[in-house]
Scaffold this active site. Structure first.
Site, PDB file in Angstrom:
ATOM      1  N   LYS A 156      -4.511  -0.213  13.801  1.00  0.00           N
ATOM      2  CA  LYS A 156      -4.959   1.063  13.370  1.00  0.00           C
ATOM      3  C   LYS A 156      -6.892   0.335  13.547  1.00  0.00           C
ATOM      4  O   LYS A 156      -6.770  -0.736  12.790  1.00  0.00           O
ATOM      5  CB  LYS A 156      -4.678   0.292  11.758  1.00  0.00           C
ATOM      6  CG  LYS A 156      -5.755   1.258  10.789  1.00  0.00           C
ATOM      7  CD  LYS A 156      -5.800   1.691   9.677  1.00  0.00           C
ATOM      8  CE  LYS A 156      -6.610   2.964   8.618  1.00  0.00           C
ATOM      9  NZ  LYS A 156      -5.955   2.667   6.985  1.00  0.00           N
ATOM     10  N   GLU A 209     -11.201   4.391   8.685  1.00  0.00           N
ATOM     11  CA  GLU A 209     -11.441   4.103   7.107  1.00  0.00           C
ATOM     12  C   GLU A 209     -11.760   2.273   6.999  1.00  0.00           C
ATOM     13  O   GLU A 209     -11.283   1.799   6.538  1.00  0.00           O
ATOM     14  CB  GLU A 209     -10.125   4.206   6.436  1.00  0.00           C
ATOM     15  CG  GLU A 209      -9.237   5.380   6.499  1.00  0.00           C
ATOM     16  CD  GLU A 209      -8.149   5.799   5.990  1.00  0.00           C
ATOM     17  OE1 GLU A 209      -7.259   4.674   5.918  1.00  0.00           O
ATOM     18  OE2 GLU A 209      -8.017   7.265   5.630  1.00  0.00           O
ATOM     19  N   TRP A 228     -12.723  13.069   1.265  1.00  0.00           N
ATOM     20  CA  TRP A 228     -12.152  12.700   0.903  1.00  0.00           C
ATOM     21  C   TRP A 228     -11.602  13.139  -0.724  1.00  0.00           C
ATOM     22  O   TRP A 228     -11.012  13.160  -1.796  1.00  0.00           O
ATOM     23  CB  TRP A 228     -12.121  11.395   0.311  1.00  0.00           C
ATOM     24  CG  TRP A 228     -12.206  10.303   0.784  1.00  0.00           C
ATOM     25  CD1 TRP A 228     -11.314  10.694   3.015  1.00  0.00           C
ATOM     26  CD2 TRP A 228     -12.425   8.552   1.751  1.00  0.00           C
ATOM     27  NE1 TRP A 228     -11.043   9.006   2.934  1.00  0.00           N
ATOM     28  CE2 TRP A 228     -11.993   8.241   2.798  1.00  0.00           C
ATOM     29  CE3 TRP A 228     -12.862   7.829   0.716  1.00  0.00           C
ATOM     30  CZ2 TRP A 228     -12.200   6.852   3.011  1.00  0.00           C
ATOM     31  CZ3 TRP A 228     -13.323   6.632   0.737  1.00  0.00           C
ATOM     32  CH2 TRP A 228     -12.593   5.625   2.073  1.00  0.00           C
ATOM     33  N   GLU A 276       1.172  -1.524   0.316  1.00  0.00           N
ATOM     34  CA  GLU A 276       0.166   0.058   0.075  1.00  0.00           C
ATOM     35  C   GLU A 276       0.858   0.820  -0.070  1.00  0.00           C
ATOM     36  O   GLU A 276       1.696   1.442   0.963  1.00  0.00           O
ATOM     37  CB  GLU A 276      -0.460  -0.092   0.869  1.00  0.00           C
ATOM     38  CG  GLU A 276      -1.904   1.065   1.162  1.00  0.00           C
ATOM     39  CD  GLU A 276      -3.618   1.229   1.863  1.00  0.00           C
ATOM     40  OE1 GLU A 276      -3.767  -0.428   1.873  1.00  0.00           O
ATOM     41  OE2 GLU A 276      -4.015   1.662   2.010  1.00  0.00           O
ATOM     42  N   GLU A 304       3.882   9.739  -0.698  1.00  0.00           N
ATOM     43  CA  GLU A 304       2.252   9.244  -0.732  1.00  0.00           C
ATOM     44  C   GLU A 304       1.974  10.687  -1.658  1.00  0.00           C
ATOM     45  O   GLU A 304       0.918  10.326  -2.560  1.00  0.00           O
ATOM     46  CB  GLU A 304       1.647   8.613   0.180  1.00  0.00           C
ATOM     47  CG  GLU A 304      -0.116   8.815  -0.385  1.00  0.00           C
ATOM     48  CD  GLU A 304      -0.893   8.412   1.250  1.00  0.00           C
ATOM     49  OE1 GLU A 304       0.380   8.232   2.132  1.00  0.00           O
ATOM     50  OE2 GLU A 304      -2.186   8.171   0.997  1.00  0.00           O
ATOM     51  N   ARG A 333     -12.544  17.481   9.646  1.00  0.00           N
ATOM     52  CA  ARG A 333     -11.466  16.215   9.860  1.00  0.00           C
ATOM     53  C   ARG A 333     -10.112  16.250  10.815  1.00  0.00           C
ATOM     54  O   ARG A 333      -9.740  15.759  11.865  1.00  0.00           O
ATOM     55  CB  ARG A 333     -11.069  16.048   8.224  1.00  0.00           C
ATOM     56  CG  ARG A 333      -9.723  14.066   8.693  1.00  0.00           C
ATOM     57  CD  ARG A 333      -9.945  13.594   7.635  1.00  0.00           C
ATOM     58  NE  ARG A 333      -8.177  13.440   7.027  1.00  0.00           N
ATOM     59  CZ  ARG A 333      -8.353  11.574   6.447  1.00  0.00           C
ATOM     60  NH1 ARG A 333      -8.654  12.415   5.169  1.00  0.00           N
ATOM     61  NH2 ARG A 333      -7.473  11.210   6.828  1.00  0.00           N
ATOM     62  N   ASP A 359      -3.213  14.105   7.087  1.00  0.00           N
ATOM     63  CA  ASP A 359      -2.725  12.848   6.414  1.00  0.00           C
ATOM     64  C   ASP A 359      -1.568  13.494   5.285  1.00  0.00           C
ATOM     65  O   ASP A 359      -1.733  13.262   4.721  1.00  0.00           O
ATOM     66  CB  ASP A 359      -3.897  11.926   5.892  1.00  0.00           C
ATOM     67  CG  ASP A 359      -3.027  10.953   4.986  1.00  0.00           C
ATOM     68  OD1 ASP A 359      -2.335   9.968   5.999  1.00  0.00           O
ATOM     69  OD2 ASP A 359      -3.694  10.011   4.832  1.00  0.00           O
ATOM     70  N   HIS A 364      -3.647  18.601   0.241  1.00  0.00           N
ATOM     71  CA  HIS A 364      -5.113  17.856  -0.261  1.00  0.00           C
ATOM     72  C   HIS A 364      -5.969  17.768  -1.759  1.00  0.00           C
ATOM     73  O   HIS A 364      -6.744  17.365  -2.213  1.00  0.00           O
ATOM     74  CB  HIS A 364      -6.380  17.098   0.634  1.00  0.00           C
ATOM     75  CG  HIS A 364      -6.777  15.564   0.527  1.00  0.00           C
ATOM     76  ND1 HIS A 364      -8.085  15.158   0.127  1.00  0.00           N
ATOM     77  CD2 HIS A 364      -6.670  14.633   1.425  1.00  0.00           C
ATOM     78  CE1 HIS A 364      -7.832  14.219  -0.007  1.00  0.00           C
ATOM     79  NE2 HIS A 364      -7.059  13.635   0.959  1.00  0.00           N
ATOM     80  N   GLU A 421       4.508   9.381  13.947  1.00  0.00           N
ATOM     81  CA  GLU A 421       4.875   8.539  12.916  1.00  0.00           C
ATOM     82  C   GLU A 421       4.750   9.203  11.637  1.00  0.00           C
ATOM     83  O   GLU A 421       3.907  10.505  10.866  1.00  0.00           O
ATOM     84  CB  GLU A 421       3.113   8.125  12.523  1.00  0.00           C
ATOM     85  CG  GLU A 421       3.106   7.009  11.305  1.00  0.00           C
ATOM     86  CD  GLU A 421       1.559   6.173  10.973  1.00  0.00           C
ATOM     87  OE1 GLU A 421       1.322   5.449  12.310  1.00  0.00           O
ATOM     88  OE2 GLU A 421       1.339   6.308  10.249  1.00  0.00           O
TER      89      GLU A 421
HETATM   90  C1  BDP Z   1      -3.457   6.852   4.582  1.00  0.00           C
HETATM   91  C2  BDP Z   1      -3.126   6.193   3.536  1.00  0.00           C
HETATM   92  C3  BDP Z   1      -3.877   4.438   3.494  1.00  0.00           C
HETATM   93  C4  BDP Z   1      -3.512   4.204   4.941  1.00  0.00           C
HETATM   94  C5  BDP Z   1      -3.883   5.358   5.728  1.00  0.00           C
HETATM   95  C6  BDP Z   1      -3.626   5.073   6.937  1.00  0.00           C
HETATM   96  O1  BDP Z   1      -3.985   6.664   2.238  1.00  0.00           O
HETATM   97  O2  BDP Z   1      -3.487   3.840   2.476  1.00  0.00           O
HETATM   98  O3  BDP Z   1      -4.232   3.317   5.210  1.00  0.00           O
HETATM   99  O4  BDP Z   1      -3.144   6.389   5.301  1.00  0.00           O
HETATM  100  O5  BDP Z   1      -2.339   5.701   7.298  1.00  0.00           O
HETATM  101  O6  BDP Z   1      -2.400   8.555   3.945  1.00  0.00           O
HETATM  102  O7  BDP Z   1      -3.801   4.477   7.485  1.00  0.00           O
END
Ligand code: BDP
Length: 697
Positions: A307, A311, A562, A187, A413, A356, A385, A541, A407
């Site tokens: 996690k 999501e 999103w 991923e 990404e 968010r 993010d 974003h 983190e």
């Molecule tokens: C986002 C990513 C997704 C990850 C998520 C995460 O797009 O793929 O699963 O973070 O950190 O940035 O859990």
């Protein structure tokens, strides 16, 4: 094999080929160990180190000695033999007071105790009548880290005849998080398939994993979470634990422990229970049994990363329980074995708050003090993010009773995948050096994370890895610098990004001073350029589904948060997200004086302006230009800077090896083009929204 190829081509170089013909694949990373070119330095190195006096054998001691033999042979272009004793000048002594008679005799134990198992001392000294260099630690791993330190000094052209080094990691857990799936995909991975090759394990372990371990040990990484946070529960089944154990055996000598991402619903999915309710006794028993089983096959297993309720992942809230309930049931299972839970705070349930970026703070801060001792909460650097620029996450400094793991995302990404040259060192330093004001001025994120601000029993930092099976590991030769910088800053967050870049360049490319300076300045400006041509002035974003493509119009029908329009909120009159007290008041999650400073458009740093404020296009900026003109100017400047990166790289042709030169050039070409499309698309889109004339360049 690759190394041999290089040696052959080097010989060919001696017989008249240009030096630039050396076949470099990038595989060797910063552990290339090219022969020292400077004659005087070479002579001084050869005099300082003539032979190695090893410690008593152990798996870790042996890899330290092997690395030194291999590195010094290549760097000094003479074999450095292993001898039993300091019977002549120039001996390099390695060991702990327990593993080396020589080290035991030096009387350094108190100092070594202070530096701990991973810390080390390197000193030019005398052993009896003889000149020697000693690498000593309380633990074997510290000796290995010291060995890499000495190699780094030689690789970067530092003198080594009068050393007095004392090092100790500032953070105890320095982890890579691999978002690797069991089918081999990764991923947000942009450098090929997973390194682990699950289907071949445990029977065959790819020898490449040893090189992965070497690279990590060389920068002090001491743990790897092997699988995706969007975790398949299958990783916890017996056959997979055997596979994990096989990887752990390879990593162990290098001081790297394995961790796994656990799926919160595993008791249901693989355990056959009807529920995964953390307060159900059968569920607690299941996690305990799973922990016991895991430690039977992997005695030094690190723990679980989770996690949950994020999501679409299962979590304690599915049963109306809190995140603390969820973390604690896992923590209780691991505690007897010394394992830890890293519970991620990346949650953004829309019912919690309309903005968010506020949601994680709202869910977690009230739980401070309710987690078990062996729980750490893992928090992304920013509250959204991994955007090209975010303010630091307000949870840092807000949970005095809960150790937080920071983190970071090494994989790019939102920062151009493996196509764009973006050195992340300056971005991470901006985060680490940010003042939270948690206990007054000077309570920087780094001091929160390293446990200085609140005395935490354990500390940690995690980087989402950018490695894969590509020949050069990271897809882009310059993305290796981010892996390197993550490790170096995890070891010591006080290091300057520029110094880390310089080390990396010297080890990875060349020591020629003008080339080092050029590459360094390319790297140092690259993140700011990326911000300029993608999301300047605090925008964020503005992307489409793959998080690469420019898409300011993105209306993502699945969820507003999103989309892109939810964040920039541009219309005919204004642009930006009002997070002041008059808006979502996300700024209120920061302490004074930040909330006042950031909450006022006049004092808010320009870089965060549209993160915190919604402002009229016609607003006069300090530059004298309107906000609209300023924004357009940023996009143009960013795109110009991307083109300059390419042009500057072209001036280095012939000064670095041709293979990597060409590979990087092709990437930079693409970066120039992408940056131009970001500029054109964003200017065009916002022009369409505000109807204002596009200022002349
Ligand atoms: C986002 C990513 C997704 C990850 C998520 C995460 O797009 O793929 O699963 O973070 O950190 O940035 O859990």
């Amino acid at each position: 094999m690759l190394r041999r190829l290089r040696a052959i081509v080097l010989l060919a170089g001696l017989s008249g080929w240009p030096a630039a013909a050396t076949a470099e694949t990038g595989y060797d990373l910063w552990l290339r160990y090219p022969a020292v070119g400077d004659r005087a330095l070479l002579a001084s190195y050869r005099k300082a180190v003539t032979a190695i006096v090893p410690p008593a054998p152990s798996a870790t001691a042996d890899v330290a000695v092997e690395e030194l033999k291999r590195g010094l042979l290549d760097l000094l272009a003479v074999p450095v033999p292993v001898v039993p004793d300091v019977e002549a000048d120039g001996r390099l002594v390695l060991g702990t007071p327990r593993s080396s008679r020589v080290v035991a005799g030096l009387g350094w134990s108190a100092e070594l105790d202070r530096l701990g198992d991973e810390g080390y001392r390197i000193r030019s000294t005398r052993v009896g009548e003889r000149r020697a260099t000693v690498i000593a630690s309380k633990g074997d791993v510290g000796v290995l880290y010291g060995a890499f330190h000495l190699l780094r000094l030689v690789q970067t052209g530092q003198p080594i005849e009068a050393l007095d080094v004392a090092e100790r990691p500032r953070l105890s857990l320095r982890l890579l998080n691999h978002w690797d799936n069991l089918d081999g995909s990764i991923e947000r991975g942009y450098a090929g398939e997973s390194l682990w090759r699950w289907s071949e394990l445990p029977g065959r372990v790819d020898p490449r994993i040893t090189d992965y371990a070497r690279a990590n040990a060389s920068i002090g990484i001491n743990g790897s979470v092997l699988n995706n946070v969007n975790a398949s529960a299958e990783i916890l089944t017996a056959p997979y634990l055997e596979k994990v154990a096989a990887i752990a055996r390879v990593l162990r000598p290098y001081g790297i422990r394995v961790f796994l991402s656990a799926n919160f619903a595993a008791p249901r999915i693989i355990g056959g229970l009807a529920t995964a309710d953390p307060l159900d006794p059968a569920v607690a028993r299941w996690w305990k049994a799973k922990a016991d089983e895991t430690y039977r096959v992997i005695p030094d297993f690190g723990g679980w990363l989770v996690k949950a309720n994020s999501e679409g992942q299962p979590g304690p809230q599915d049963y109306k329980r809190t995140h603390a309930d969820g973390a604690n049931v896992l923590a209780d299972a691991l505690a007897p074995h010394g394992g830890i839970v890293m519970y991620r705070a990346f949650v953004y349930d829309a019912s919690v708050d309309p903005d968010r970026v506020k949601r994680a703070w709202l869910e977690f801060v009230p739980l401070d003090g309710r987690f078990r001792d062996n729980v750490m909460v893992q928090v992304k650097n920013g509250p959204l993010d991994f955007q090209p620029r975010e303010p630091f996450h307000p949870m840092f400094g807000a949970m005095p009773k809960t150790p937080l793991v920071a983190e970071l995302q090494v994989t790019q990404e939102y920062l151009g995948h493996s196509n764009h040259l973006v050195y992340l060192g300056p971005m991470w330093k901006e985060f680490l050096d940010a003042d939270t004001f948690a206990k007054g001025p000077g309570s920087t994120v780094a001091r929160v994370v390293d446990g200085t601000v609140d005395r935490w029993p354990r500390t940690g930092i995690a980087g989402v890895a950018n490695t894969g099976r590509d020949g050069n590991w990271c897809g882009h030769d310059f993305a290796q610098a981010n892996w390197y910088a993550f490790g170096r800053l995890a070891w010591n967050p006080a290091l300057a990004a520029e110094r880390v870049a310089e080390e990396w360049i010297r080890m990875t490319w060349t020591s020629a001073p003008e080339v080092v300076a050029s590459i360094r300045s390319m790297m140092m400006g690259s993140r700011e350029s990326f911000v300029r041509y993608t999301m300047p002035l605090g925008l964020h974003h503005l992307i489409g589904g793959d998080h690469y493509a420019v898409m300011p119009e993105n209306p993502d029908p699945r969820r507003a948060d999103w989309s892109a329009i939810y964040y920039h909120r541009a219309d005919r009159s204004a642009i930006g997200f009002d997070r002041t007290a008059a808006g979502s008041n996300a700024v209120g999650q920061y302490r004074s004086p930040l909330r006042e400073q950031w909450g006022d458009a006049k004092t808010c740093p320009r870089e965060l302006l549209l993160w915190f404020h919604r402002l009229p296009w016609e607003l006069r900026m300090t530059s004298g230009r309107t906000l609209w003109e300023e924004l357009v100017g940023e996009y143009r400047r960013g795109a110009d800077e991307a083109r300059e990166l390419e042009a500057r790289w072209k001036t280095l042709e012939g000064q670095v090896d041709q293979e990597r030169y060409r590979a990087v050039l092709a990437k930079l070409r693409r970066q120039t083009e992408d940056a131009a499309s970001w500029r054109d698309k964003c200017i065009g889109y916002f022009h369409g929204v505000n109807g204002r004339p596009v200022p002349e360049p």
